[in-house]
Design an enzyme around this catalytic site. Structure first.
Site, PDB file in Angstrom:
ATOM      1  CG  ASP A 303     -23.198  42.488  -0.147  1.00 31.50           C
ATOM      2  OD1 ASP A 303     -23.855  44.284  -0.193  1.00 31.50           O
ATOM      3  OD2 ASP A 303     -22.600  43.168  -1.766  1.00 31.50           O
TER       4      ASP A 303
HETATM    5  C1  26A Z   1     -23.047  51.523  -7.596  1.00 27.31           C
HETATM    6  N1  26A Z   1     -22.132  50.927  -7.544  1.00 27.31           N
HETATM    7  C2  26A Z   1     -20.241  51.597  -6.590  1.00 27.31           C
HETATM    8  C3  26A Z   1     -22.581  49.380  -7.447  1.00 27.31           C
HETATM    9  C4  26A Z   1     -21.495  48.779  -6.438  1.00 27.31           C
HETATM   10  C5  26A Z   1     -21.733  47.481  -5.580  1.00 27.31           C
HETATM   11  N2  26A Z   1     -23.269  47.191  -6.034  1.00 27.31           N
HETATM   12  C6  26A Z   1     -24.381  47.807  -6.343  1.00 27.31           C
HETATM   13  N3  26A Z   1     -23.584  48.885  -7.309  1.00 27.31           N
HETATM   14  N4  26A Z   1     -20.513  48.978  -5.710  1.00 27.31           N
HETATM   15  C7  26A Z   1     -19.709  47.773  -5.525  1.00 27.31           C
HETATM   16  N5  26A Z   1     -20.806  47.038  -5.320  1.00 27.31           N
HETATM   17  C8  26A Z   1     -20.467  45.465  -5.302  1.00 27.31           C
HETATM   18  O1  26A Z   1     -20.763  45.627  -3.900  1.00 27.31           O
HETATM   19  C9  26A Z   1     -20.201  43.710  -4.066  1.00 27.31           C
HETATM   20  C10 26A Z   1     -20.016  43.637  -2.510  1.00 27.31           C
HETATM   21  O2  26A Z   1     -20.575  44.236  -0.921  1.00 27.31           O
HETATM   22  C11 26A Z   1     -19.374  44.380  -5.601  1.00 27.31           C
HETATM   23  O3  26A Z   1     -20.300  43.724  -6.797  1.00 27.31           O
HETATM   24  C12 26A Z   1     -19.831  43.491  -4.828  1.00 27.31           C
HETATM   25  O4  26A Z   1     -20.491  42.006  -5.473  1.00 27.31           O
END
Ligand code: 26A
Length: 348
Positions: A303
């Site tokens: 990210d």
């Molecule tokens: C729909 N899903 C599975 C998700 C996520 C996500 N953010 C949005 N949608 N699953 C994990 N994360 C975020 O990814 C970040 C790390 O790359 C987590 O909250 C974490 O901060």
């Protein structure tokens, strides 16, 4: 003070609170998690994870949500008032926490508030340099197009110059993604999508394929590239070849060639841009190496890369420089706890 940015960058996705602890094999096994993955929580299997992390693994609560991390990352670099972030939270303490963290980072939020559902959470299990993400979307799953189309919000959509959508939102609200994508194509503004996780290309292929023709810049990592190739019958394991196939795919806005950017951990990032006659331009940009001992955790590294990269795109930087800005911000972020950035601010 830097000039105000007029909210040029608009990001959409799932606001989540990360519950992050240092785990072990036993914990991964207990919940059937892979060491380095991102999944949606199974209500039957995973709901105990969050309490387990807090009670037994000294978990900390930190701001997460992939594109929300990217929004904070881009704002870290851009002039004040450059980034707007949209998603759905609950009317609760976690939602308030996220709002405050964004505010501190200078990111303007336009949340939809779900009165009946709690703010979404992501269990983050750190083992070494790996991170396993297990998300209970809760309120984040209830984002609706009607919110985006409200007069006061849609005006801000129209005002934005660059759109960034986390692929994780493909599990939530495709109509909202398409509304942004169509606005971008109609006004010839860049529309950027992140592949987010292997499961998106595997299990959300149809909504992904619906949005792809609008995508000017696609971002992903090597495992997401492989998952994309497999689900789309691209007969190659070579990230360059996979990127080439995607870059040459059908496109709505023919005024912009598509660029596909694949990070590869500590190996160079590959960027492939479509050119006339099915040809492509390929660039390779090395990462900013740091000593192992300096790495805190890799939660949010991708990210942060996207944040630095998108900041470069907003600033109109050449592709290689935008990628280098991404590598720079990723290097800063992996030295912090979770998806965050060092204070006082460092400059690129
Ligand atoms: C729909 N899903 C599975 C998700 C996520 C996500 N953010 C949005 N949608 N699953 C994990 N994360 C975020 O990814 C970040 C790390 O790359 C987590 O909250 C974490 O901060």
């Amino acid at each position: 003070m830097a000039a105000k940015g007029n909210y040029e960058l608009l990001c959409l996705e799932n606001p989540l609170l990360d519950i992050q602890g240092v785990g072990d094999e036993k914990l991964l096994e207990k919940y059937g998690l892979k060491a380095n993955d991102a999944i949606l929580a199974d209500p039957e299997k995973h709901m105990g994870l969050y309490e387990d992390l807090i009670q037994n693994y000294k978990a900390v609560l930190i701001a997460g949500g992939a594109a929300q991390n990217t929004a904070r990352g881009a704002q870290y670099i851009l002039p004040s008032e450059s980034v707007l972030y949209i998603g759905c939270v609950g009317k609760d303490k976690y939602g308030e926490t996220l709002e405050n963290i964004c505010k501190e980072a200078g990111v303007k939020t336009e949340y939809l508030y779900d009165e009946k559902t709690p703010t979404g959470r992501c269990g983050v299990v750190i083992t070494g340099h790996n991170r396993s993400l297990c998300t209970d979307l809760a309120a984040a799953n209830n984002y609706k197009l009607e919110h985006l189309k409200q007069d006061n919000i849609w005006k801000q959509v129209e005002n934005a110059k660059v759109y960034y959508v986390g692929g994780f939102h493909l599990t939530v609200c495709v109509p909202a993604i398409k509304a942004l994508a169509e606005e971008a194509a109609a006004k010839n503004k860049p529309f950027i999508l992140n592949l987010s996780a292997p499961f998106i290309a595997q299990f959300f292929k149809d909504p992904l394929d619906e949005v792809l023709p609008y995508v000017d810049i696609l971002i992903g990592n090597e495992t997401e590239a492989a998952a994309f190739a497999e689900s789309h019958n691209i007969d190659s394991k070579d990230v360059k070849k996979i990127a080439e196939a995607i870059a040459n795919g059908p496109k709505k806005n023919t005024q912009r060639p598509r660029t596909v950017v694949f990070t590869q951990g500590t190996d160079p990032t590959i960027a492939v841009t479509a050119q006339e006659g099915g040809k492509v331009d390929v660039k390779e940009v090395p990462v900013h190496a740091i000593g192992e001992e300096k790495i805190n955790d890799t939660n949010g590294a991708g990210d942060a890369f996207a944040g630095g990269f998108v900041a470069g795109i907003v600033k109109g930087e050449p592709l290689e420089k935008a990628i280098d800005m991404g590598q720079w911000l990723a290097k800063l972020s992996i030295q912090e706890l979770g998806p965050s950035f060092p204070q006082p601010k460092q400059t690129y």
